[in-house]
Design a protein around this motif. Sequence first.
Motif, PDB file in Angstrom:
ATOM      1  N   LEU A 207       0.915  -1.264  -0.007  1.00 40.71           N
ATOM      2  CA  LEU A 207       0.025  -0.227   0.092  1.00 40.71           C
ATOM      3  C   LEU A 207       0.742   1.057  -0.004  1.00 40.71           C
ATOM      4  O   LEU A 207       0.546   2.231  -0.640  1.00 40.71           O
ATOM      5  N   GLU A 208       2.049   1.088   0.572  1.00 45.59           N
ATOM      6  CA  GLU A 208       3.094   2.274   0.661  1.00 45.59           C
ATOM      7  C   GLU A 208       3.273   2.650  -0.842  1.00 45.59           C
ATOM      8  O   GLU A 208       3.276   3.966  -0.922  1.00 45.59           O
ATOM      9  N   MET A 209       3.413   1.812  -1.675  1.00 40.81           N
ATOM     10  CA  MET A 209       3.689   2.257  -2.816  1.00 40.81           C
ATOM     11  C   MET A 209       2.538   2.844  -3.653  1.00 40.81           C
ATOM     12  O   MET A 209       2.664   4.141  -4.409  1.00 40.81           O
ATOM     13  N   CYS A 210       1.439   2.335  -3.264  1.00 44.96           N
ATOM     14  CA  CYS A 210       0.295   3.115  -3.737  1.00 44.96           C
ATOM     15  C   CYS A 210       0.107   4.820  -3.253  1.00 44.96           C
ATOM     16  O   CYS A 210      -0.215   5.704  -3.821  1.00 44.96           O
ATOM     17  N   ARG A 211       0.431   4.513  -1.777  1.00 45.15           N
ATOM     18  CA  ARG A 211       0.231   5.971  -1.147  1.00 45.15           C
ATOM     19  C   ARG A 211       1.183   6.823  -1.856  1.00 45.15           C
ATOM     20  O   ARG A 211       1.164   8.316  -1.959  1.00 45.15           O
ATOM     21  N   ASN A 212       2.634   6.539  -2.271  1.00 47.48           N
ATOM     22  CA  ASN A 212       3.506   7.222  -2.934  1.00 47.48           C
ATOM     23  C   ASN A 212       3.048   7.706  -4.348  1.00 47.48           C
ATOM     24  O   ASN A 212       3.366   9.050  -4.494  1.00 47.48           O
ATOM     25  N   LEU A 213       2.525   6.817  -4.944  1.00 49.46           N
ATOM     26  CA  LEU A 213       1.774   7.584  -6.199  1.00 49.46           C
ATOM     27  C   LEU A 213       0.841   8.571  -5.898  1.00 49.46           C
ATOM     28  O   LEU A 213       0.721   9.611  -6.510  1.00 49.46           O
ATOM     29  N   ALA A 214      -0.001   8.529  -4.649  1.00 48.40           N
ATOM     30  CA  ALA A 214      -1.009   9.424  -4.359  1.00 48.40           C
ATOM     31  C   ALA A 214      -0.372  10.591  -3.909  1.00 48.40           C
ATOM     32  O   ALA A 214      -0.751  11.650  -4.472  1.00 48.40           O
ATOM     33  N   LYS A 215       0.803  10.545  -3.361  1.00 44.26           N
ATOM     34  CA  LYS A 215       1.542  11.699  -3.096  1.00 44.26           C
ATOM     35  C   LYS A 215       1.996  12.442  -4.226  1.00 44.26           C
ATOM     36  O   LYS A 215       1.757  13.729  -4.424  1.00 44.26           O
ATOM     37  N   VAL A 216       2.385  11.979  -5.149  1.00 42.33           N
ATOM     38  CA  VAL A 216       3.009  12.706  -6.353  1.00 42.33           C
ATOM     39  C   VAL A 216       1.841  13.228  -7.098  1.00 42.33           C
ATOM     40  O   VAL A 216       2.120  14.282  -7.761  1.00 42.33           O
ATOM     41  N   LEU A 217       0.594  12.553  -7.175  1.00 41.51           N
ATOM     42  CA  LEU A 217      -0.447  13.121  -7.970  1.00 41.51           C
ATOM     43  C   LEU A 217      -1.393  13.948  -6.978  1.00 41.51           C
ATOM     44  O   LEU A 217      -2.341  14.552  -7.442  1.00 41.51           O
ATOM     45  N   ASP A 218      -1.013  14.044  -5.591  1.00 46.02           N
ATOM     46  CA  ASP A 218      -1.847  14.614  -4.753  1.00 46.02           C
ATOM     47  C   ASP A 218      -3.135  14.362  -4.820  1.00 46.02           C
ATOM     48  O   ASP A 218      -4.490  14.921  -4.763  1.00 46.02           O
ATOM     49  N   ALA A 219      -3.230  12.997  -4.479  1.00 49.29           N
ATOM     50  CA  ALA A 219      -4.565  12.156  -4.499  1.00 49.29           C
ATOM     51  C   ALA A 219      -4.797  11.394  -3.042  1.00 49.29           C
ATOM     52  O   ALA A 219      -3.877  11.432  -2.447  1.00 49.29           O
ATOM     53  N   GLU A 220      -5.967  11.059  -3.017  1.00 48.37           N
ATOM     54  CA  GLU A 220      -6.335  10.334  -1.831  1.00 48.37           C
ATOM     55  C   GLU A 220      -6.348   8.908  -2.222  1.00 48.37           C
ATOM     56  O   GLU A 220      -6.542   8.600  -3.356  1.00 48.37           O
ATOM     57  N   VAL A 221      -6.326   7.878  -1.211  1.00 48.66           N
ATOM     58  CA  VAL A 221      -6.238   6.538  -1.663  1.00 48.66           C
ATOM     59  C   VAL A 221      -7.595   5.824  -1.102  1.00 48.66           C
ATOM     60  O   VAL A 221      -8.078   6.007   0.060  1.00 48.66           O
ATOM     61  N   GLY A 222      -8.438   5.093  -2.152  1.00 49.92           N
ATOM     62  CA  GLY A 222      -9.383   4.347  -1.841  1.00 49.92           C
ATOM     63  C   GLY A 222      -9.360   2.901  -2.353  1.00 49.92           C
ATOM     64  O   GLY A 222      -8.061   2.511  -2.959  1.00 49.92           O
ATOM     65  N   CYS A 223     -10.079   1.953  -2.242  1.00 54.03           N
ATOM     66  CA  CYS A 223      -9.908   0.668  -2.596  1.00 54.03           C
ATOM     67  C   CYS A 223     -11.240  -0.110  -2.846  1.00 54.03           C
ATOM     68  O   CYS A 223     -12.340   0.431  -3.078  1.00 54.03           O
ATOM     69  N   SER A 224     -11.128  -1.332  -3.311  1.00 54.37           N
ATOM     70  CA  SER A 224     -12.550  -2.199  -3.775  1.00 54.37           C
ATOM     71  C   SER A 224     -12.791  -2.701  -2.625  1.00 54.37           C
ATOM     72  O   SER A 224     -12.073  -2.864  -1.265  1.00 54.37           O
ATOM     73  N   ARG A 225     -14.019  -3.274  -2.483  1.00 49.26           N
ATOM     74  CA  ARG A 225     -14.719  -3.952  -1.373  1.00 49.26           C
ATOM     75  C   ARG A 225     -13.772  -4.947  -0.483  1.00 49.26           C
ATOM     76  O   ARG A 225     -13.523  -5.043   0.595  1.00 49.26           O
ATOM     77  N   PRO A 226     -13.370  -5.884  -1.282  1.00 43.32           N
ATOM     78  CA  PRO A 226     -12.558  -7.070  -0.626  1.00 43.32           C
ATOM     79  C   PRO A 226     -11.287  -6.528  -0.258  1.00 43.32           C
ATOM     80  O   PRO A 226     -10.819  -7.151   0.893  1.00 43.32           O
ATOM     81  N   VAL A 227     -10.662  -5.357  -0.626  1.00 42.44           N
ATOM     82  CA  VAL A 227      -9.452  -5.146  -0.003  1.00 42.44           C
ATOM     83  C   VAL A 227      -9.779  -4.662   1.361  1.00 42.44           C
ATOM     84  O   VAL A 227      -9.013  -4.967   2.232  1.00 42.44           O
ATOM     85  N   ALA A 228     -10.878  -4.012   1.568  1.00 40.61           N
ATOM     86  CA  ALA A 228     -11.361  -3.284   2.865  1.00 40.61           C
ATOM     87  C   ALA A 228     -11.858  -4.431   3.874  1.00 40.61           C
ATOM     88  O   ALA A 228     -11.518  -4.720   4.974  1.00 40.61           O
ATOM     89  N   GLU A 229     -12.959  -5.130   3.016  1.00 40.83           N
ATOM     90  CA  GLU A 229     -13.485  -6.257   4.099  1.00 40.83           C
ATOM     91  C   GLU A 229     -12.869  -7.672   4.191  1.00 40.83           C
ATOM     92  O   GLU A 229     -12.977  -8.174   5.383  1.00 40.83           O
ATOM     93  N   ASN A 230     -12.160  -7.843   3.238  1.00 39.56           N
ATOM     94  CA  ASN A 230     -11.609  -9.481   3.486  1.00 39.56           C
ATOM     95  C   ASN A 230     -10.131  -9.220   3.778  1.00 39.56           C
ATOM     96  O   ASN A 230      -9.538  -9.884   4.968  1.00 39.56           O
ATOM     97  N   ASN A 231      -9.469  -8.356   3.047  1.00 44.07           N
ATOM     98  CA  ASN A 231      -7.897  -8.467   3.571  1.00 44.07           C
ATOM     99  C   ASN A 231      -7.871  -7.558   4.823  1.00 44.07           C
ATOM    100  O   ASN A 231      -7.063  -7.407   5.491  1.00 44.07           O
ATOM    101  N   LYS A 232      -8.820  -6.518   4.979  1.00 45.59           N
ATOM    102  CA  LYS A 232      -8.860  -5.553   6.020  1.00 45.59           C
ATOM    103  C   LYS A 232      -7.680  -4.800   5.995  1.00 45.59           C
ATOM    104  O   LYS A 232      -7.279  -4.175   7.204  1.00 45.59           O
ATOM    105  N   TRP A 233      -7.246  -4.255   4.730  1.00 47.14           N
ATOM    106  CA  TRP A 233      -6.030  -3.554   4.754  1.00 47.14           C
ATOM    107  C   TRP A 233      -6.424  -1.868   4.659  1.00 47.14           C
ATOM    108  O   TRP A 233      -5.701  -1.195   4.970  1.00 47.14           O
ATOM    109  N   MET A 234      -7.409  -1.597   4.713  1.00 45.52           N
ATOM    110  CA  MET A 234      -8.057  -0.452   4.634  1.00 45.52           C
ATOM    111  C   MET A 234      -9.498  -0.124   5.245  1.00 45.52           C
ATOM    112  O   MET A 234     -10.226  -1.083   5.318  1.00 45.52           O
ATOM    113  N   PRO A 235      -9.655   1.023   6.130  1.00 41.41           N
ATOM    114  CA  PRO A 235     -11.238   0.970   6.536  1.00 41.41           C
ATOM    115  C   PRO A 235     -12.336   0.858   5.707  1.00 41.41           C
ATOM    116  O   PRO A 235     -11.968   1.159   4.423  1.00 41.41           O
ATOM    117  N   LYS A 236     -13.491   0.163   6.047  1.00 40.51           N
ATOM    118  CA  LYS A 236     -14.297   0.042   5.159  1.00 40.51           C
ATOM    119  C   LYS A 236     -14.998   1.241   4.510  1.00 40.51           C
ATOM    120  O   LYS A 236     -15.533   1.186   3.550  1.00 40.51           O
TER     121      LYS A 236
END
Lengths: 308, 254
Positions: A207-236
């Motif tokens: 996710l760090e890699m994705c956050r770094n891309l977000a940083k250079v693009l001045d973006a927020e990070v979101g995800c798909s449902r299984p990333v939050a629900e099943n992997n629990k890597w991001m808040p729901k």
Amino acid sequence: MAIQSIFIVSDNYAVLPEFCAGAKKLADSVTAVVFGDEAAAKEHISCGADKIIFCPVSEEGAPEDYAAPIAALVKEQQKAMVMVNNSIRGRCLAGKLSVYLDTAVLGSVNDLSVENDALFCHRVVYGGTAQRKESFTAPYGVITISAGIFEAPAETSGNAEVLPIAGEPSQPIRRISRNEKKEGAVNLVAAKRIIDVGRGLAAEEDLEMCRNLAKVLDAEVGCSRPVAENNKWMPKACYMGITGVQVKPELIVVLGVSGQVQHIGGINKSKVIVAINKDKAAPIFKNADFGLVGDMYKIVPSLIEKLS
Amino acid sequence: MKIIACCKIVPNEEEITILPDRTLNTAEASLKISQYDLNALESGKVLAAESGGSMAALSIGSSSFLENSKIRKDVLSRGADELNLVIDDAHSFSDSLQTAKAIAAALKAIGSYDVVLCGAGSSDLYLQETGIQVGTLLNLPVVNNVTGIKAASEHTLEVERTLEEEVEVLEVPLPAVLSVSSEINVPSVPSMREIMKAGKKPVNLLSIDEELAPSASIAEQLAPQQQERRQETIEGDNEEAVNALAAFLRKEGF
Ligand SMILES: Cc1cc2nc3c(=O)[nH]c(=O)nc-3n(C[C@H](O)[C@H](O)[C@H](O)COP(=O)(O)OP(=O)(O)OC[C@H]3O[C@@H](n4cnc5c(N)ncnc54)[C@H](O)[C@@H]3O)c2cc1C
């Protein structure tokens, strides 16, 4: 008006002004049913309802325990609509109320319209493939609705009559414990640029890699449902889709998301969609303005370098 | 413990096609078990194993869905010892209360059970109400958004329920109806052995005699207007491909 009576049932006081304003346009009389003591109800006297009925939930109790007394209150009217806040407790209340009132629940309604004095409820079906327009044929109707469907009034006024609910709660289930859940919140709805991460991500650390891309693009990070629900890597609260957050940024960069209809339903209002996926046949490419068929683990670091 | 897992058979939404007038064609879509009912089946399988009990599956729907032998086998390869079916071509079940009344009647026909499990919401309608309605119709305790189930005694379960901002642990007397959250587990893929055994398991046809009038009617069902996308696609993750992406982003003003 289309309906005589609307009952708003909500486990959250914050939605009352918006729901009351919406209900007032549809019905002659609006009653808000809330959960808490009289003092709390009185603080919301100017929410826009004609009446506030409070259910004094005890420390051990839950709002759901009041379903039967609320149904009895609604039944004092010969016809009525019950509009329930679309939360987990709200949906439990809605299901119970529908049985006591012998009517269907139309859930997650995203629009209400009136034609020839009849009320129509609009909702998404088949994972976002279609929008269905339905009306109740029974004297009562129950809908669940989320905040943001009606316009919230700039300021509220009114002087609701505040009364306690008649009847006792029934409590078949004992609560052993309750714990607050702490999850970070992000405001994806307001974001101008979003990085959308799917199950193509192999490990949480990445996710760090994705956050770094977000940083250079001045973006927020979101995800798909299984990333939050099943992997629990991001808040729901971070997952996008028809059952999650619906976003409308200027740019969304979609990484390792296959692009199932339910997810697309949450991102298709974006102005520009860029997709990166190693599977050429992934449906996401049909919904993208620009697509790269390749490994996100090769593309993202190199893209970060080029954009920095 | 005797467990009944409810599962709905639905057309695969990825294979539904949209006709020029924006209505849907579901006729060519293959059938599948509603995605989040797989979580109910998985929970039931685990609870049955832990409590030394059994699990039966229950499904209600039209003959075109439930007479499909492949789908019956699919259900039976996921931990159920038997499959109970109510085949009904007279009702459309587009209204969750109608479905719940049919399930409640089927449960009465089955007779004895301890735990009824439902998925979070169906892939087609996703009302997230059927389980609650079933339990309320039968006057049983109901809990939605269940994220953990443990047998506490022969007659009680300890159930974890995750709400928006809190997690509660509840003591639920049996029999009870639980709707499990799609977070509760990751459904396992049936093994070769489970698939082989599925064909030999009993399928029971139940008949119910219940008034099932709908309480809502559909006025219209249309696909949303499609947003046009440019679909410029490049194959490759080499320097050249990434340069093309960077150029695209620059051109668009990002
Ligand atoms: C009723 C219902 C409601 C739902 N609501 C939602 C919702 O609101 N939001 C939502 O998101 N989902 C929702 N879903 C789930 C949805 O159907 C999909 O299961 C989900 O969106 C898939 O997530 P994904 O694309 O991240 O994962 P997958 O479908 O597993 O896709 C992963 C993708 O990553 C790609 N990939 C893998 N490795 C790499 C790599 N190294 N580089 C590049 N690409 C790679 C793969 O090719 C694949 O396409 C819902 C489902 C149901 C039944």
